[in-house]
Design an enzyme around this catalytic site. Structure first.
Site, PDB file in Angstrom:
ATOM      1  N   SER A  71      52.359 -67.149  45.169  1.00 48.15           N
ATOM      2  CA  SER A  71      53.093 -65.890  45.291  1.00 48.15           C
ATOM      3  C   SER A  71      54.492 -66.139  45.869  1.00 48.15           C
ATOM      4  O   SER A  71      55.257 -66.911  45.291  1.00 48.15           O
ATOM      5  CB  SER A  71      52.263 -64.903  46.127  1.00 48.15           C
ATOM      6  N   HIS A 128      45.061 -61.685  42.088  1.00 40.96           N
ATOM      7  CA  HIS A 128      46.253 -62.341  42.637  1.00 40.96           C
ATOM      8  C   HIS A 128      45.897 -63.516  43.552  1.00 40.96           C
ATOM      9  O   HIS A 128      46.604 -64.515  43.583  1.00 40.96           O
ATOM     10  CB  HIS A 128      47.095 -61.309  43.386  1.00 40.96           C
TER      11      HIS A 128
END
Length: 254
Positions: A89, A234
């Site tokens: 991320s 995610h």
């Protein structure tokens, strides 16, 4: 800025480059521990706390050129010339930004569930609300903080992830700066093409690396290959660690 790190020496003899593991927003050096525990078998491992996170220094600036420079400063402090970087991320974006700043310091690059784009989306406002509610309370324990956070967040996994950074009644990340600099964190300034093989590991159920970002990704990383982890969101490495490690090891061994 020299970052706070955890360094581990490989358990077996090897000629592999060191691996630097770089966490995402609201994280800490523990977050990629599931990868570190496997990769330390045959690589020296450095896990970092990014600026304004964990035990690393605080700073009002939170953009990717600054974060990339922190990685260079940390390599210098450890007397490491070149490393393989694995970032999740925000950490993946910091690693990508490093290609524009100091490409000679990168052996290989892995970006987990992130693309080199400006997302133009605020995905974390509920998280900030939960964090601020805890800060404004007199919560001292993780149990007390969790009860407050459940009024704002439904995903227990996200609450437990955030609570790893709640220590002695304080958040270990710098909430005001992360809020102020949030447009830079979700944002991105395009970088020159890095013409080396790079591995992108999207979660199949995540919106962060969708088809709409393909052209931008390939313009900046023309030799990128993607290994999509089906059924993962995610936090790919937490949900499907074995699949992520298989993809990373295949790439490292090429």
């Amino acid at each position: 800025m020299k970052l706070n790190i955890r360094a581990q020496t490989a358990q077996n003899q090897h000629n592999n480059s060191p691996i630097v593991l770089v966490h995402g927003l609201f994280g800490s050096l523990d977050n990629l521990g599931v990868l570190a525990r496997d990769l330390v078998n045959d690589h020296n491992i450095i896990q970092v706390d990014m600026r304004n996170h964990g035990l690393s220094p605080r700073d009002p600036v939170m953009n990717y050129p600054a974060m990339a420079q922190d990685l260079v400063d940390t390599l210098d402090a450890q007397q490491i010339d070149k490393a393989t970087f694995i970032g999740h991320s925000m950490g993946g974006k910091a690693v990508m930004a490093l290609t524009a700043l100091a490409s000679d310091r990168i052996d290989k690059l892995v970006a987990i569930d992130i693309a080199p784009v400006d997302y133009h989306v605020r995905r974390h406002d509920e998280i900030f609300a939960a964090i601020n509610a805890v800060s404004e309370s007199d919560a001292q324990t993780r149990q007390q903080a969790a009860a407050i956070m459940r009024q704002h967040l439904n995903e227990e996994g996200v609450i437990q992830f955030l609570l790893k950074s709640f220590v002695d009644g304080e958040w270990r990340f710098n909430v005001p700066v992360l809020w102020d600099q949030y447009p830079h964190i979700v944002g991105w300034e395009k970088i020159p093409a890095w013409d080396h093989p790079a591995l992108f590991i999207p979660g199949g159920n995540s919106p962060y690396v969708s088809e709409q970002y393909r052209d931008d990704l390939l313009a900046q990383f023309p030799q990128a290959r993607a290994h999509v982890i089906a059924g993962a969101g995610h936090w790919v490495h937490a949900e499907k660690p074995d699949a992520v490690l298989r993809a990373i090891r295949r790439y490292l061994n090429d």
